[in-house]
Design an enzyme around this catalytic site. Sequence first.
Site, PDB file in Angstrom:
ATOM      1  N   HIS A  24       1.095  -1.526  -0.240  1.00 36.86           N
ATOM      2  CA  HIS A  24       0.298  -0.026  -0.103  1.00 36.86           C
ATOM      3  C   HIS A  24       0.907   0.841  -0.237  1.00 36.86           C
ATOM      4  CE1 HIS A  24      -4.320   1.547   0.238  1.00 36.86           C
ATOM      5  NE2 HIS A  24      -3.639   2.913   1.524  1.00 36.86           N
ATOM      6  N   LYS A 169      -9.692   5.546  -5.567  1.00 37.56           N
ATOM      7  CA  LYS A 169      -9.066   6.860  -4.286  1.00 37.56           C
ATOM      8  C   LYS A 169      -7.345   6.460  -5.199  1.00 37.56           C
ATOM      9  CE  LYS A 169      -7.716   8.243  -0.085  1.00 37.56           C
ATOM     10  NZ  LYS A 169      -8.398   8.404   1.263  1.00 37.56           N
ATOM     11  N   LYS A 171      -3.740   7.465  -4.566  1.00 37.65           N
ATOM     12  CA  LYS A 171      -2.553   7.897  -4.064  1.00 37.65           C
ATOM     13  C   LYS A 171      -0.820   8.543  -5.211  1.00 37.65           C
ATOM     14  CE  LYS A 171      -3.373   7.146   0.512  1.00 37.65           C
ATOM     15  NZ  LYS A 171      -3.601   7.657   1.287  1.00 37.65           N
ATOM     16  N   ASP A 200      -5.427  11.889  -3.210  1.00 36.01           N
ATOM     17  CA  ASP A 200      -4.952  11.708  -1.776  1.00 36.01           C
ATOM     18  C   ASP A 200      -3.670  12.482  -2.251  1.00 36.01           C
ATOM     19  OD1 ASP A 200      -4.833  11.935   0.352  1.00 36.01           O
ATOM     20  OD2 ASP A 200      -4.944  10.208   1.545  1.00 36.01           O
ATOM     21  N   GLU A 226      -7.516  14.478  -2.389  1.00 31.32           N
ATOM     22  CA  GLU A 226      -7.743  15.233  -0.114  1.00 31.32           C
ATOM     23  C   GLU A 226      -6.121  15.051  -0.149  1.00 31.32           C
ATOM     24  OE1 GLU A 226      -7.594  11.868   2.827  1.00 31.32           O
ATOM     25  OE2 GLU A 226      -8.347  11.157   1.463  1.00 31.32           O
ATOM     26  N   ASP A 251      -7.575  16.560   5.368  1.00 30.04           N
ATOM     27  CA  ASP A 251      -7.722  15.349   6.172  1.00 30.04           C
ATOM     28  C   ASP A 251      -6.604  15.838   7.469  1.00 30.04           C
ATOM     29  OD1 ASP A 251      -7.386  12.737   7.328  1.00 30.04           O
ATOM     30  OD2 ASP A 251      -6.224  11.819   5.271  1.00 30.04           O
ATOM     31  N   LYS A 275     -12.396  11.836  11.275  1.00 28.70           N
ATOM     32  CA  LYS A 275     -12.016  10.179  11.351  1.00 28.70           C
ATOM     33  C   LYS A 275     -11.892   9.966  12.738  1.00 28.70           C
ATOM     34  CE  LYS A 275      -8.293   9.578   8.094  1.00 28.70           C
ATOM     35  NZ  LYS A 275      -7.021   9.496   7.686  1.00 28.70           N
ATOM     36  N   GLU A 329     -14.276   6.281   3.102  1.00 31.78           N
ATOM     37  CA  GLU A 329     -13.503   5.283   2.845  1.00 31.78           C
ATOM     38  C   GLU A 329     -13.075   3.868   3.811  1.00 31.78           C
ATOM     39  OE1 GLU A 329      -9.367   7.372   4.410  1.00 31.78           O
ATOM     40  OE2 GLU A 329     -10.621   8.353   2.111  1.00 31.78           O
TER      41      GLU A 329
END
Length: 375
Positions: A24, A169, A171, A200, A226, A251, A275, A329
């Site tokens: 990731h 989304k 990255k 993002d 983001e 964020d 969050k 998400e």
Amino acid sequence: MNVTELKIEKFESFLLDVPTIRPHILSMATMHSQTIVLLRITFSDGTVGLGEASTIGGLAYGDESPEGIKVSLDSYFAPLLLNQPYKSVGGTMLRINKNIVGNRFAKNAIEIALMDAMGHRLGVPVSELLGGRIVDHIPVLWVLASGDLSKDIAEAEEMIASRRHNVFKIKIGKRSVDQDVAHVAAIKQALGDAASIRVDVNQAWTRWQANRGSAMLADAGIDLIEQPLRHDDIEGMKQLVQQGRIAIMADESVQGPKIAFDMTTAYSADVYSIKIAQSGGLSEAARVASIVSISGAAPYGGTMLEPHIGTVASAQLFSTFPSLEWGTELFAPLLLKEQYVNETLDYVDFGLTVPNSPGLGISLDEDKVSYFSRK
């Protein structure tokens, strides 16, 4: 047993290391596994509450790490709670906040566990302790973070075909602006109108890069950016919003109600990622969401890649929101190779069905917890 006679008799924390299904890749780290702080609180009436905390890439993302969270829980939070009279979730969290500064992720894990136990005690899901759910199913996006164009496109097409996700989304921020935009634009072109694409940046851009990149991404048909700038560059975020090219989401900037208030009054984002860990708990996250909604901006259901317990806790809160225009998400459980709970979450029709059992509706697979626990 009367609630005024309750005490917390056990306070147990564990570190679990669970591998992910693929690397990731973020702008600041590449994750091959997720480290989870699992919390179990046992009350004198036999009720058990589960909590959870996780971060993204250890200390690469923020100022708390799983190891640090566990040490704080065991060394400072546990002595404050063990064998003390317990009256309510709110009263306990007030006592914690009066005695312990910061440590938002640890506080969140505790409040999740307290609410889980209260839900079991009353026979209601956690959403009913947060005002009552409005929906039973919430939209969930998927993150395309392999960094490989053909893999990302194939992964997205598979998700759309299976009706698991149709919002993605991506990255970016590790490569140049031109390279990142080319990668994202190629994915959007391949998927067309079948999918919404967001990016993002995880704070990786300068103002100049953000100005240039936002224009290019808008031209490519991307819907949202983001956190393009540093979490403390509120003025820079405001300038991007004023340009009106593309929706801007905050964020990493959104670290509790006070900052959310400051940002919304400055019109520094169109969308705000809520969050529960970053806010400092479910109650504080609910306050952030209220501030965002009152301001006219849009709340969005964010994640710190909390697996099953944190994801369900978030979903319980998000199900109470009057509007989730940009969705959520809450995909983290799907990122893990294996799970350590007995329940399988229901991801269907491009979203997640919110559990309706008492508490969180989650129980531990003790064998898997033992297997993944750091020795």
